[in-house]
Design an enzyme around this catalytic site. Structure first.
Site, PDB file in Angstrom:
ATOM      1  N   ASN A  30       0.815  -1.219   0.000  1.00 57.55           N
ATOM      2  CA  ASN A  30       0.000   0.000   0.000  1.00 57.55           C
ATOM      3  C   ASN A  30       0.859   1.284   0.000  1.00 57.55           C
ATOM      4  O   ASN A  30       2.027   1.239  -0.350  1.00 57.55           O
ATOM      5  CB  ASN A  30      -1.038   0.011   1.120  1.00 57.55           C
ATOM      6  CG  ASN A  30      -2.299   0.719   0.645  1.00 57.55           C
ATOM      7  OD1 ASN A  30      -2.349   1.939   0.616  1.00 57.55           O
ATOM      8  ND2 ASN A  30      -3.293  -0.030   0.218  1.00 57.55           N
ATOM      9  N   ARG A  31       0.246   2.408   0.378  1.00 51.99           N
ATOM     10  CA  ARG A  31       0.827   3.717   0.051  1.00 51.99           C
ATOM     11  C   ARG A  31       1.608   4.372   1.185  1.00 51.99           C
ATOM     12  O   ARG A  31       1.261   4.205   2.348  1.00 51.99           O
ATOM     13  CB  ARG A  31      -0.291   4.681  -0.383  1.00 51.99           C
ATOM     14  CG  ARG A  31      -0.936   4.256  -1.678  1.00 51.99           C
ATOM     15  CD  ARG A  31      -2.125   5.125  -2.046  1.00 51.99           C
ATOM     16  NE  ARG A  31      -2.648   4.685  -3.343  1.00 51.99           N
ATOM     17  CZ  ARG A  31      -3.420   3.604  -3.502  1.00 51.99           C
ATOM     18  NH1 ARG A  31      -3.761   2.874  -2.472  1.00 51.99           N
ATOM     19  NH2 ARG A  31      -3.819   3.257  -4.712  1.00 51.99           N
ATOM     20  N   HIS A  44       3.014   0.112  -3.084  1.00 48.44           N
ATOM     21  CA  HIS A  44       3.417  -1.288  -3.235  1.00 48.44           C
ATOM     22  C   HIS A  44       4.896  -1.474  -3.606  1.00 48.44           C
ATOM     23  O   HIS A  44       5.237  -2.281  -4.479  1.00 48.44           O
ATOM     24  CB  HIS A  44       2.562  -1.965  -4.312  1.00 48.44           C
ATOM     25  CG  HIS A  44       1.118  -2.165  -3.927  1.00 48.44           C
ATOM     26  ND1 HIS A  44       0.692  -2.270  -2.637  1.00 48.44           N
ATOM     27  CD2 HIS A  44      -0.006  -2.295  -4.699  1.00 48.44           C
ATOM     28  CE1 HIS A  44      -0.628  -2.462  -2.613  1.00 48.44           C
ATOM     29  NE2 HIS A  44      -1.079  -2.472  -3.845  1.00 48.44           N
ATOM     30  N   HIS A  49      -1.153 -10.221  -2.684  1.00 44.39           N
ATOM     31  CA  HIS A  49      -2.103  -9.440  -3.484  1.00 44.39           C
ATOM     32  C   HIS A  49      -2.937 -10.306  -4.430  1.00 44.39           C
ATOM     33  O   HIS A  49      -3.185  -9.918  -5.578  1.00 44.39           O
ATOM     34  CB  HIS A  49      -1.340  -8.361  -4.251  1.00 44.39           C
ATOM     35  CG  HIS A  49      -2.122  -7.128  -4.519  1.00 44.39           C
ATOM     36  ND1 HIS A  49      -3.208  -7.105  -5.380  1.00 44.39           N
ATOM     37  CD2 HIS A  49      -2.012  -5.877  -4.039  1.00 44.39           C
ATOM     38  CE1 HIS A  49      -3.703  -5.881  -5.427  1.00 44.39           C
ATOM     39  NE2 HIS A  49      -3.005  -5.120  -4.617  1.00 44.39           N
ATOM     40  N   SER A  50      -3.398 -11.472  -3.955  1.00 41.24           N
ATOM     41  CA  SER A  50      -4.279 -12.291  -4.805  1.00 41.24           C
ATOM     42  C   SER A  50      -5.643 -11.636  -4.941  1.00 41.24           C
ATOM     43  O   SER A  50      -6.149 -11.028  -3.997  1.00 41.24           O
ATOM     44  CB  SER A  50      -4.447 -13.685  -4.209  1.00 41.24           C
ATOM     45  OG  SER A  50      -3.299 -14.453  -4.458  1.00 41.24           O
ATOM     46  N   TYR A  51      -6.212 -11.763  -6.141  1.00 42.26           N
ATOM     47  CA  TYR A  51      -7.582 -11.321  -6.398  1.00 42.26           C
ATOM     48  C   TYR A  51      -8.453 -12.574  -6.388  1.00 42.26           C
ATOM     49  O   TYR A  51      -8.217 -13.489  -7.188  1.00 42.26           O
ATOM     50  CB  TYR A  51      -7.711 -10.691  -7.787  1.00 42.26           C
ATOM     51  CG  TYR A  51      -7.121  -9.323  -7.954  1.00 42.26           C
ATOM     52  CD1 TYR A  51      -5.753  -9.108  -7.859  1.00 42.26           C
ATOM     53  CD2 TYR A  51      -7.938  -8.235  -8.259  1.00 42.26           C
ATOM     54  CE1 TYR A  51      -5.211  -7.850  -8.056  1.00 42.26           C
ATOM     55  CE2 TYR A  51      -7.398  -6.968  -8.459  1.00 42.26           C
ATOM     56  CZ  TYR A  51      -6.042  -6.780  -8.352  1.00 42.26           C
ATOM     57  OH  TYR A  51      -5.499  -5.540  -8.556  1.00 42.26           O
ATOM     58  N   ASP A  82     -11.635   0.399  -1.027  1.00 38.96           N
ATOM     59  CA  ASP A  82     -10.176   0.370  -1.150  1.00 38.96           C
ATOM     60  C   ASP A  82      -9.621   0.975   0.132  1.00 38.96           C
ATOM     61  O   ASP A  82      -9.032   2.048   0.128  1.00 38.96           O
ATOM     62  CB  ASP A  82      -9.720   1.155  -2.398  1.00 38.96           C
ATOM     63  CG  ASP A  82      -8.277   0.850  -2.768  1.00 38.96           C
ATOM     64  OD1 ASP A  82      -7.599   0.164  -1.981  1.00 38.96           O
ATOM     65  OD2 ASP A  82      -7.829   1.307  -3.843  1.00 38.96           O
ATOM     66  N   GLN A 111      -6.494  -4.708   4.121  1.00 38.15           N
ATOM     67  CA  GLN A 111      -6.900  -3.835   3.032  1.00 38.15           C
ATOM     68  C   GLN A 111      -7.896  -4.600   2.176  1.00 38.15           C
ATOM     69  O   GLN A 111      -7.565  -5.644   1.616  1.00 38.15           O
ATOM     70  CB  GLN A 111      -5.676  -3.423   2.187  1.00 38.15           C
ATOM     71  CG  GLN A 111      -5.977  -2.471   1.044  1.00 38.15           C
ATOM     72  CD  GLN A 111      -6.108  -1.007   1.473  1.00 38.15           C
ATOM     73  OE1 GLN A 111      -5.700  -0.639   2.578  1.00 38.15           O
ATOM     74  NE2 GLN A 111      -6.672  -0.173   0.614  1.00 38.15           N
ATOM     75  N   GLU A 125      -5.926  -7.988   1.757  1.00 35.78           N
ATOM     76  CA  GLU A 125      -4.481  -7.969   1.985  1.00 35.78           C
ATOM     77  C   GLU A 125      -4.178  -7.709   3.453  1.00 35.78           C
ATOM     78  O   GLU A 125      -4.448  -6.616   3.954  1.00 35.78           O
ATOM     79  CB  GLU A 125      -3.852  -6.866   1.132  1.00 35.78           C
ATOM     80  CG  GLU A 125      -4.217  -6.918  -0.339  1.00 35.78           C
ATOM     81  CD  GLU A 125      -4.091  -5.545  -1.010  1.00 35.78           C
ATOM     82  OE1 GLU A 125      -3.013  -4.954  -0.979  1.00 35.78           O
ATOM     83  OE2 GLU A 125      -5.099  -5.067  -1.550  1.00 35.78           O
TER      84      GLU A 125
HETATM   85  C1  GLA Z   1      -4.174  -2.038  -3.596  1.00 38.05           C
HETATM   86  C2  GLA Z   1      -4.483  -0.592  -3.522  1.00 38.05           C
HETATM   87  C3  GLA Z   1      -5.351  -0.188  -4.647  1.00 38.05           C
HETATM   88  C4  GLA Z   1      -4.721  -0.562  -5.960  1.00 38.05           C
HETATM   89  C5  GLA Z   1      -4.461  -2.031  -5.980  1.00 38.05           C
HETATM   90  C6  GLA Z   1      -3.743  -2.456  -7.224  1.00 38.05           C
HETATM   91  O1  GLA Z   1      -5.127  -2.828  -3.093  1.00 38.05           O
HETATM   92  O2  GLA Z   1      -5.049  -0.214  -2.290  1.00 38.05           O
HETATM   93  O3  GLA Z   1      -5.588   1.190  -4.598  1.00 38.05           O
HETATM   94  O4  GLA Z   1      -3.537   0.129  -6.155  1.00 38.05           O
HETATM   95  O5  GLA Z   1      -3.709  -2.405  -4.885  1.00 38.05           O
HETATM   96  O6  GLA Z   1      -4.358  -2.055  -8.376  1.00 38.05           O
END
Ligand code: GLA
Length: 378
Positions: free
Chosen positions: A107-108, A133, A206-208, A278, A315, A343
């Site tokens: 994350n940021r 990330h 970071h699996s979807y 998010d 997250q 996450e």
């Molecule tokens: C994370 C972030 C999102 C985005 C995704 C990747 O979950 O919080 O804002 O950047 O990764 O696309």
């Protein structure tokens, strides 16, 4: 005397026979295939872990990414439940972090800047004016060293050494990630990190997920429960304000299972900033304790995913940036909200928020994280 000796030998022989041994057979051997080649010629491998119930997990050493997880529905039909690409090129070009380990900082970090021991560090800016990330070449864009893990359960160990100064971070960090694919259909992820200089470390997975068995479906009907009373609200750049906001009477209230689509388009400033969910949920039970933190359920297939972690935050990202441009496995275009991420990690922008649980790692200390994604049916 002789009789006693004979009885003793007989008892010993009986207990040493295979029939009597409680030790279980090893899981099916790990399969390794070449997944592709990097532009510099290095080979990328795909590892297939199969557990004793026949469910499989596939992982590549590029980005330590999970490329598929095949688990049964309530009728025993196996299907893949994670988004990804068919070929290495997808992972090289992709911007969505499908299945990868992200880091050093998941994350940021606001403006990519932070201070540590009175020294200011500037990280790569790669998301508006912020760092996301791990930067341009994060842990998701590097080749890890892989080797088979223990013999009791199917497992794979990956290691990456991130050099001092990489993406602006201080210190050389060695991170080991062990994926174990247990007989209970759990993907267990153990992280183990060290550094040679004070630094910050906050990796995540970071699996979807899409539990329906078809990536043509969105995840809006999945029911989600998160063990959290609060979130860390963000500004429009998705940097936490530093406050914790109670979820009661907001679309963020997942304390009891709620469909992801139920309130995702409500008029709400936080949802507007995230273009959906998010955000970081402040998990109950305190950091450092492995506990159940979330459940995801898809009623049509009966698939359920339960998450356990020792991390302070989760997250939840509802795939808002997916827009059909990423061509995934079997040529399926991943449309808006066709996958979601959960996450486990420390809170975003912690290095600039002293009130958040810390992420500093010093020489001699060990970074550890355990997160488990457990699949079952109901
Ligand atoms: C994370 C972030 C999102 C985005 C995704 C990747 O979950 O919080 O804002 O950047 O990764 O696309």
């Amino acid at each position: 005397m002789m009789r006693q000796l004979v009885i003793c030998i007989a008892i010993f022989t009986f207990f040493s026979t295979e029939a009597c041994q409680t030790k279980r057979k090893a899981p099916p051997p790990m399969k390794t295939t070449v997944f592709g080649k990097l532009p510099d010629g290095r080979e990328v491998h795909q590892y297939t872990l199969e557990n004793r119930s026949g469910a499989t997990a596939q992982i590549i050493d590029y980005g330590a990414a999970v490329t598929s997880l095949r688990v049964p529905d309530r009728n025993g039909r196996m299907a893949d439940v994670v988004l990804g690409y068919d070929s290495l090129q997808g992972y090289i070009d992709g911007t969505a972090y499908f299945g990868a380990i992200v880091g050093r900082y998941g994350n940021r970090i606001g403006k990519g800047r932070f201070q540590l021991d009175g020294k200011e560090y500037q990280l790569t800016i790669n998301d508006g004016e912020n760092h996301l990330h791990g930067g341009k070449v994060g842990f998701n864009k590097v080749l890890w060293d892989a080797k088979a893990g223990g013999s009791e359960e199917a497992s794979l160990q990956l290691q990456y050494v991130s050099r001092d100064g990489e993406e602006g971070y201080p210190g050389t960090v060695t991170l080991k990630v062990t994926y174990t694919w247990t007989d209970k259909n759990e993907l267990r992820i153990d992280y183990d990190g060290t550094t040679d200089q004070p630094t910050i470390l906050n990796p995540t997975q970071h699996s979807y997920f899409n539990l329906s068995g078809s990536f043509e479906n969105t995840v809006l009907d999945h029911l989600l429960m998160i063990e959290a009373d609060g979130i860390t609200p963000v500004d429009k750049g998705l940097i936490p304000t530093g406050k914790v906001e109670n979820v009661a009477n907001t679309p963020m209230d997942f304390r009891t299972p709620m469909a992801i689509g139920a309130h995702i388009d409500d008029a709400n400033e936080q949802l507007a900033f995230g273009k959906g969910y998010d955000h970081n949920w402040v998990l109950k039970g305190g950091a450092g304790k492995l506990r159940k933190v979330a459940e995801l359920y898809e009623a049509a297939s009966g698939r359920m995913m339960t998450i356990f972690t020792d991390q302070p935050g989760l997250q939840f990202y509802s795939g808002n940036f997916l827009d059909g441009s990423a061509k995934g496995k079997n040529g399926v275009a991943y449309k808006h909200r066709s996958g979601l991420c959960l996450e486990a990690q420390a809170f975003p922008d912690t290095p600039n928020k002293p009130q958040f649980p810390p992420v500093t790692l010093r020489p001699g200390q060990k970074y550890r994280q355990t997160t488990i994604y457990q699949f079952s049916t109901k």
